[in-house]
Design a protein around this motif. Structure first.
Motif, PDB file in Angstrom:
ATOM      1  N   PHE A  27      53.364  52.499  40.079  1.00  0.00           N
ATOM      2  CA  PHE A  27      52.321  52.293  41.071  1.00  0.00           C
ATOM      3  C   PHE A  27      50.985  51.904  40.431  1.00  0.00           C
ATOM      4  CE2 PHE A  27      55.393  55.017  43.211  1.00  0.00           C
ATOM      5  CZ  PHE A  27      55.507  54.409  44.456  1.00  0.00           C
ATOM      6  N   LEU A  28      50.624  52.547  39.359  1.00  0.00           N
ATOM      7  CA  LEU A  28      49.369  52.247  38.655  1.00  0.00           C
ATOM      8  C   LEU A  28      49.654  51.146  37.627  1.00  0.00           C
ATOM      9  CD1 LEU A  28      48.132  55.924  38.066  1.00  0.00           C
ATOM     10  CD2 LEU A  28      47.823  54.477  40.087  1.00  0.00           C
ATOM     11  N   ASP A  29      50.016  49.971  38.128  1.00  0.00           N
ATOM     12  CA  ASP A  29      50.529  48.897  37.266  1.00  0.00           C
ATOM     13  C   ASP A  29      49.400  48.047  36.689  1.00  0.00           C
ATOM     14  OD1 ASP A  29      49.937  47.866  39.784  1.00  0.00           O
ATOM     15  OD2 ASP A  29      51.645  46.485  39.819  1.00  0.00           O
ATOM     16  N   HIS A  30      48.556  48.683  35.876  1.00  0.00           N
ATOM     17  CA  HIS A  30      47.400  47.967  35.347  1.00  0.00           C
ATOM     18  C   HIS A  30      47.762  46.939  34.283  1.00  0.00           C
ATOM     19  CE1 HIS A  30      47.207  50.224  31.548  1.00  0.00           C
ATOM     20  NE2 HIS A  30      47.280  51.359  32.223  1.00  0.00           N
ATOM     21  N   ASP A  31      49.020  46.873  33.886  1.00  0.00           N
ATOM     22  CA  ASP A  31      49.463  45.816  32.989  1.00  0.00           C
ATOM     23  C   ASP A  31      49.788  44.533  33.747  1.00  0.00           C
ATOM     24  OD1 ASP A  31      51.611  47.022  34.260  1.00  0.00           O
ATOM     25  OD2 ASP A  31      52.892  47.092  32.491  1.00  0.00           O
ATOM     26  N   HIS A  32      49.720  44.570  35.073  1.00  0.00           N
ATOM     27  CA  HIS A  32      49.968  43.390  35.900  1.00  0.00           C
ATOM     28  C   HIS A  32      48.767  42.449  35.829  1.00  0.00           C
ATOM     29  CE1 HIS A  32      50.832  40.943  39.456  1.00  0.00           C
ATOM     30  NE2 HIS A  32      52.052  41.470  39.487  1.00  0.00           N
ATOM     31  N   GLU A  33      49.030  41.154  35.792  1.00  0.00           N
ATOM     32  CA  GLU A  33      47.945  40.188  35.643  1.00  0.00           C
ATOM     33  C   GLU A  33      46.942  40.260  36.788  1.00  0.00           C
ATOM     34  OE1 GLU A  33      50.473  36.400  37.521  1.00  0.00           O
ATOM     35  OE2 GLU A  33      49.828  36.397  35.429  1.00  0.00           O
ATOM     36  N   THR A  34      47.393  40.613  37.985  1.00  0.00           N
ATOM     37  CA  THR A  34      46.480  40.716  39.124  1.00  0.00           C
ATOM     38  C   THR A  34      45.486  41.850  38.933  1.00  0.00           C
ATOM     39  OG1 THR A  34      48.184  39.845  40.601  1.00  0.00           O
ATOM     40  CG2 THR A  34      46.362  41.037  41.628  1.00  0.00           C
ATOM     41  N   VAL A  35      45.942  42.971  38.387  1.00  0.00           N
ATOM     42  CA  VAL A  35      45.045  44.097  38.131  1.00  0.00           C
ATOM     43  C   VAL A  35      44.099  43.760  36.984  1.00  0.00           C
ATOM     44  CG1 VAL A  35      44.895  46.558  37.622  1.00  0.00           C
ATOM     45  CG2 VAL A  35      46.810  45.684  38.978  1.00  0.00           C
ATOM     46  N   ARG A  36      44.609  43.133  35.955  1.00  0.00           N
ATOM     47  CA  ARG A  36      43.749  42.747  34.834  1.00  0.00           C
ATOM     48  C   ARG A  36      42.639  41.813  35.301  1.00  0.00           C
ATOM     49  NH1 ARG A  36      48.754  42.115  31.968  1.00  0.00           N
ATOM     50  NH2 ARG A  36      48.481  39.842  32.050  1.00  0.00           N
ATOM     51  N   ALA A  37      42.989  40.874  36.183  1.00  0.00           N
ATOM     52  CA  ALA A  37      41.982  39.944  36.689  1.00  0.00           C
ATOM     53  C   ALA A  37      40.943  40.668  37.545  1.00  0.00           C
ATOM     54  CB  ALA A  37      42.659  38.838  37.505  1.00  0.00           C
ATOM     55  N   PHE A  38      41.381  41.627  38.352  1.00  0.00           N
ATOM     56  CA  PHE A  38      40.455  42.406  39.173  1.00  0.00           C
ATOM     57  C   PHE A  38      39.475  43.168  38.287  1.00  0.00           C
ATOM     58  CE2 PHE A  38      39.184  46.350  41.235  1.00  0.00           C
ATOM     59  CZ  PHE A  38      38.789  45.931  42.494  1.00  0.00           C
ATOM     60  N   VAL A  39      39.986  43.801  37.244  1.00  0.00           N
ATOM     61  CA  VAL A  39      39.127  44.573  36.332  1.00  0.00           C
ATOM     62  C   VAL A  39      38.168  43.647  35.603  1.00  0.00           C
ATOM     63  CG1 VAL A  39      39.124  46.008  34.257  1.00  0.00           C
ATOM     64  CG2 VAL A  39      40.770  46.456  36.100  1.00  0.00           C
ATOM     65  N   ASP A  40      38.657  42.506  35.145  1.00  0.00           N
ATOM     66  CA  ASP A  40      37.780  41.560  34.447  1.00  0.00           C
ATOM     67  C   ASP A  40      36.632  41.116  35.343  1.00  0.00           C
ATOM     68  OD1 ASP A  40      39.318  41.684  32.171  1.00  0.00           O
ATOM     69  OD2 ASP A  40      40.409  39.818  32.574  1.00  0.00           O
ATOM     70  N   LYS A  41      36.924  40.831  36.599  1.00  0.00           N
ATOM     71  CA  LYS A  41      35.883  40.418  37.534  1.00  0.00           C
ATOM     72  C   LYS A  41      34.905  41.552  37.794  1.00  0.00           C
ATOM     73  CE  LYS A  41      35.154  38.500  42.168  1.00  0.00           C
ATOM     74  NZ  LYS A  41      35.817  38.028  43.419  1.00  0.00           N
ATOM     75  N   ALA A  42      35.426  42.768  37.953  1.00  0.00           N
ATOM     76  CA  ALA A  42      34.562  43.922  38.216  1.00  0.00           C
ATOM     77  C   ALA A  42      33.608  44.195  37.062  1.00  0.00           C
ATOM     78  CB  ALA A  42      35.421  45.160  38.475  1.00  0.00           C
ATOM     79  N   LEU A  43      34.036  43.860  35.852  1.00  0.00           N
ATOM     80  CA  LEU A  43      33.234  44.175  34.665  1.00  0.00           C
ATOM     81  C   LEU A  43      32.528  42.952  34.100  1.00  0.00           C
ATOM     82  CD1 LEU A  43      35.640  46.679  32.868  1.00  0.00           C
ATOM     83  CD2 LEU A  43      33.718  47.179  34.394  1.00  0.00           C
ATOM     84  N   GLN A  44      32.416  41.900  34.885  1.00  0.00           N
ATOM     85  CA  GLN A  44      31.640  40.743  34.447  1.00  0.00           C
ATOM     86  C   GLN A  44      30.204  41.181  34.154  1.00  0.00           C
ATOM     87  OE1 GLN A  44      31.912  37.751  37.514  1.00  0.00           O
ATOM     88  NE2 GLN A  44      33.731  36.814  36.623  1.00  0.00           N
ATOM     89  N   GLY A  45      29.692  40.754  33.039  1.00  0.00           N
ATOM     90  CA  GLY A  45      28.336  41.132  32.659  1.00  0.00           C
ATOM     91  C   GLY A  45      28.246  42.453  31.938  1.00  0.00           C
ATOM     92  N   VAL A  46      29.365  43.173  31.818  1.00  0.00           N
ATOM     93  CA  VAL A  46      29.402  44.445  31.094  1.00  0.00           C
ATOM     94  C   VAL A  46      29.983  44.205  29.706  1.00  0.00           C
ATOM     95  CG1 VAL A  46      30.349  46.775  31.041  1.00  0.00           C
ATOM     96  CG2 VAL A  46      29.686  45.756  33.228  1.00  0.00           C
ATOM     97  N   ASP A  47      29.279  44.626  28.697  1.00  0.00           N
ATOM     98  CA  ASP A  47      29.781  44.507  27.328  1.00  0.00           C
ATOM     99  C   ASP A  47      30.744  45.668  27.081  1.00  0.00           C
ATOM    100  OD1 ASP A  47      30.286  44.357  24.633  1.00  0.00           O
ATOM    101  OD2 ASP A  47      28.199  44.113  24.037  1.00  0.00           O
ATOM    102  N   ARG A  48      32.018  45.397  27.144  1.00  0.00           N
ATOM    103  CA  ARG A  48      32.993  46.474  27.006  1.00  0.00           C
ATOM    104  C   ARG A  48      32.976  47.099  25.624  1.00  0.00           C
ATOM    105  NH1 ARG A  48      38.571  44.980  30.210  1.00  0.00           N
ATOM    106  NH2 ARG A  48      37.720  43.395  31.607  1.00  0.00           N
ATOM    107  N   ALA A  49      32.492  46.364  24.641  1.00  0.00           N
ATOM    108  CA  ALA A  49      32.455  46.899  23.284  1.00  0.00           C
ATOM    109  C   ALA A  49      31.429  48.012  23.144  1.00  0.00           C
ATOM    110  CB  ALA A  49      32.166  45.782  22.283  1.00  0.00           C
ATOM    111  N   THR A  50      30.381  47.974  23.974  1.00  0.00           N
ATOM    112  CA  THR A  50      29.311  48.967  23.856  1.00  0.00           C
ATOM    113  C   THR A  50      29.192  49.866  25.086  1.00  0.00           C
ATOM    114  OG1 THR A  50      27.677  47.394  24.740  1.00  0.00           O
ATOM    115  CG2 THR A  50      27.985  47.445  22.338  1.00  0.00           C
TER     116      THR A  50
END
Length: 239
Positions: A27-50
């Motif tokens: 159910f928590l299929d965060h390895d799915h490309e659709t979830v990865r794309a959602f997370v990437d969009k949500a974190l636009q402008g966020v430096d994940r490294a810091t």
């Protein structure tokens, strides 16, 4: 089981727990490309490294709260429909769906997350919805996330539009304290009361969830028993 949502304090995850509580599941299929794309969009402008886990959890909270429309009618409650990837594709759902997506999104960036279930008394539902539910006590889903040494209860459910229509103050999350429904709405009226705590689960306990829905809200399910009744809109029913 406890009488209120706040009495039980989950233990911190052990080192052995961390891999399990950040892993993708059916159910928590965060390895799915659709979830990865959602997370990437949500974190636009966020430096994940810091960025800190708190900053990531907060950004994902608002992406789920306001990016997925809250709708109780015509919701898919099949095993496929309760997968995080399917929820994104559908673009809507209610507490059971949005808590799944938030938990999956948090796990995708390494934040331990679980699903949490409770019974709540909701004073702000429409008359039509109450007729389907069988009163004002609802089976309710949220998420718990582990941030800065504590488990927090997080409810990324009602989007801003619906809150405005129902006279509610949107529920915020700062990543440092629980984000539960406010006991009062924008006019000072009681809006939601937590009654029974069913605890945390590492993945969607599908039979437990559907057993509660069938037992407590049989009129709310469609003829197949794998979704909610259609033909309505909670936004349109706001008075």
């Amino acid at each position: 089981m406890t009488d209120t949502l706040t009495e039980a304090v989950p233990a911190p995850p052990t080192a052995e727990d961390l891999d399990r509580l950040t892993a993708a599941t059916d159910f928590l299929d965060h390895d799915h490309e659709t979830v990865r794309a959602f997370v990437d969009k949500a974190l636009q402008g966020v430096d994940r490294a810091t960025a800190t886990p708190v900053e990531l959890a907060v950004a994902l909270y608002y992406a789920v709260r306001d990016g997925i429309h809250y709708e109780v009618y015509g919701a898919d409650l099949s095993p496929q429909g309760l997968k995080a990837s399917s929820i994104i594709t559908g673009g809507k759902g209610f507490c059971l769906h949005k808590s799944v997506l938030y938990a999956a999104a948090c796990r995708s960036v390494g934040i331990p997350a679980r699903l949490h279930y409770s019974d709540v008394r909701n004073h702000l539902a429409s008359d039509r919805l109450r007729s389907y539910i069988g009163g004002d006590v609802f089976f309710h889903g949220l998420a718990t996330v582990y941030l800065d040494g504590q488990w927090l209860k997080v409810t990324p459910v009602f989007n801003k539009l619906l809150c405005r229509l129902y006279g509610m103050t949107p529920l915020e999350f700062d990543g440092r304290s629980d984000s539960l429904y406010h006991p009062f709405d924008a006019q000072g009226r009681q809006s939601m009361e937590f009654l029974t705590d069913h605890g945390d689960f590492d993945d969607v306990p599908y039979e437990f969830v559907m057993g509660n829905m069938r037992r407590k809200h049989p009129k709310f399910l469609d003829a197949e028993g794998t979704g909610t009744v259609s033909g309505g809109s909670l936004a349109d029913e706001a008075s």
